[in-house]
Design an enzyme around this catalytic site. Sequence first.
Site, PDB file in Angstrom:
ATOM      1  N   GLU A  34      17.978 -22.665 -33.774  1.00 32.39           N
ATOM      2  CA  GLU A  34      17.198 -23.143 -34.935  1.00 32.39           C
ATOM      3  C   GLU A  34      18.068 -24.448 -35.330  1.00 32.39           C
ATOM      4  O   GLU A  34      19.209 -24.389 -35.482  1.00 32.39           O
ATOM      5  CB  GLU A  34      17.290 -22.243 -35.909  1.00 32.39           C
ATOM      6  CG  GLU A  34      15.752 -22.277 -36.844  1.00 32.39           C
ATOM      7  CD  GLU A  34      14.826 -21.673 -35.907  1.00 32.39           C
ATOM      8  OE1 GLU A  34      14.136 -22.796 -35.598  1.00 32.39           O
ATOM      9  OE2 GLU A  34      14.498 -20.553 -35.863  1.00 32.39           O
ATOM     10  N   GLU A 180       3.144 -36.495 -36.027  1.00 33.14           N
ATOM     11  CA  GLU A 180       3.867 -35.726 -37.286  1.00 33.14           C
ATOM     12  C   GLU A 180       4.831 -36.784 -37.918  1.00 33.14           C
ATOM     13  O   GLU A 180       4.824 -36.733 -39.345  1.00 33.14           O
ATOM     14  CB  GLU A 180       4.420 -34.468 -36.565  1.00 33.14           C
ATOM     15  CG  GLU A 180       5.085 -33.619 -37.809  1.00 33.14           C
ATOM     16  CD  GLU A 180       4.808 -32.305 -37.834  1.00 33.14           C
ATOM     17  OE1 GLU A 180       3.623 -31.783 -37.137  1.00 33.14           O
ATOM     18  OE2 GLU A 180       5.248 -31.667 -38.463  1.00 33.14           O
ATOM     19  N   ASP A 192       8.369 -27.099 -31.974  1.00 31.30           N
ATOM     20  CA  ASP A 192       7.234 -26.519 -32.175  1.00 31.30           C
ATOM     21  C   ASP A 192       6.062 -26.829 -31.227  1.00 31.30           C
ATOM     22  O   ASP A 192       5.007 -26.098 -30.773  1.00 31.30           O
ATOM     23  CB  ASP A 192       6.601 -26.589 -33.777  1.00 31.30           C
ATOM     24  CG  ASP A 192       7.766 -26.177 -34.777  1.00 31.30           C
ATOM     25  OD1 ASP A 192       8.471 -25.145 -34.257  1.00 31.30           O
ATOM     26  OD2 ASP A 192       8.011 -26.769 -35.711  1.00 31.30           O
TER      27      ASP A 192
HETATM   28  C1  GLA Z   1      10.752 -26.792 -38.073  1.00 30.01           C
HETATM   29  C2  GLA Z   1      10.434 -28.058 -37.208  1.00 30.01           C
HETATM   30  C3  GLA Z   1      11.102 -27.975 -35.997  1.00 30.01           C
HETATM   31  C4  GLA Z   1      12.512 -27.288 -36.067  1.00 30.01           C
HETATM   32  C5  GLA Z   1      12.637 -26.179 -36.786  1.00 30.01           C
HETATM   33  C6  GLA Z   1      14.081 -25.696 -36.928  1.00 30.01           C
HETATM   34  O1  GLA Z   1       9.970 -25.715 -37.638  1.00 30.01           O
HETATM   35  O2  GLA Z   1       9.191 -28.411 -37.126  1.00 30.01           O
HETATM   36  O3  GLA Z   1      11.337 -28.955 -35.178  1.00 30.01           O
HETATM   37  O4  GLA Z   1      13.352 -28.378 -36.261  1.00 30.01           O
HETATM   38  O5  GLA Z   1      12.012 -26.423 -38.144  1.00 30.01           O
HETATM   39  O6  GLA Z   1      14.732 -25.288 -35.750  1.00 30.01           O
END
Ligand code: GLA
Length: 416
Positions: A34, A180, A192
């Site tokens: 994360e 985005e 994501d």
């Molecule tokens: C969000 C962002 C991702 C990533 C997560 C944390 O989901 O969209 O790009 O940075 O937080 O891991």
Amino acid sequence: MNQAHRAAKAFLAQHGRAPLGVWSAPGRVNLIGEHTDYNDGFVLPFALPHRIAVAAAPREDGLLAVTTISDNGRAQPAAPVAVADLEPGSVTGWPAYPSGVAWALRRQGYDIGALGGDIGAMGGADLVIAGDVPAGAGLSSSHALECAVALALLGLLGHELDAGDAPSRQQIARWVQHSENDFVGAPTGLLDQTASLCCTKGNVLFLDVRSGESEQVPFDAAAEDLAVLVIDTRASHSLADSAYGERRRGCERAAELLGVAALRDVAVDDLPSALGRLPGELAPLARHVVTENARVLETVELLRAGKMAQIGPLLTASHESLRDDYRISCAELDVAVDAALSAGALGARMVGGGFGGSAIALASTAILDDVRRAVNAAYSERAFTLPRLFVAVPAAGAGRDETAEDRQTDKNEHDA
Ligand code: GLA
């Protein structure tokens, strides 16, 4: 009815004609890794069975007209926008997500505004969107939407995913990220979009964000009498947006001070000396990123060795690091994680951006009900809104869905 059928049916009702096709993309959970993606590090997500589907057909006036279908089946059309006029800031609210994708694709030469080839004279698209990825739950519903829209627009332009001349899934993920970051204005990383596009059924996706190299790692929890329970806390705190950007800038500053391209380049063994060279507010950020990357690698090793039950402590360590060093947890996430662990879960952690959203717990199937009960009880005790709980099994990534029309065409070809 699955989401593709809902979208196709709603398209017919809305436009009085069948869509040319339906494309869908899943939400995700991240098993571990994360806030490592924008540090050029490692992530390990899997796709959820929950999807956003986009039924699409071309128009002839250069407009992009997007309608969403709510849970109760009500159509909510957004004001149509001219694809040729799309610029960052020109569309706000949720329609910025599909519009941004059309903008980003146009910049790559895939111009949905000029569908017939008559430079800008024709083109445009009708999109009808249905989905069941819980919104605001940190399960990436907005990225699922963007990825499904990207596939639909490319499909309308004749670039079907995985066909010879189509851009690659990872390439599309980068364009969605561009949309985005620069159209919607959210400084997110690549986790994501890549998860939604590149995950496959039954596997977690081990991705090295820097090199783009990836590996599908089998993840059959049920075969080990285990399950991943998703705990959607239904909480979302307003800090989320500003804190994300702050953490990201903090990491970039830390990398700069350490003289490396990204925190990915700091080895765990060098961490003590690196931390000594950082100011007090940046050191914990660096510690999280460096140790989290190491935890991803360890998790992958254990999974490859068939030792799934042993990843639990790594998940919990990830949560503690996000809570204490990265400081992006919140009461609802901590209570969920603590309750799951006291009920006997092997490991538990928050997932996603932080300050709300979802947590996951890895537990033996034998005690899953105890975990559910413990989390609900802990929430009731604190008068939190009860969480949404479900077991998640790695599902398929984004793609084109078969519709009734496709099946009819197949049948006709078969009969002929
Ligand atoms: C969000 C962002 C991702 C990533 C997560 C944390 O989901 O969209 O790009 O940075 O937080 O891991």
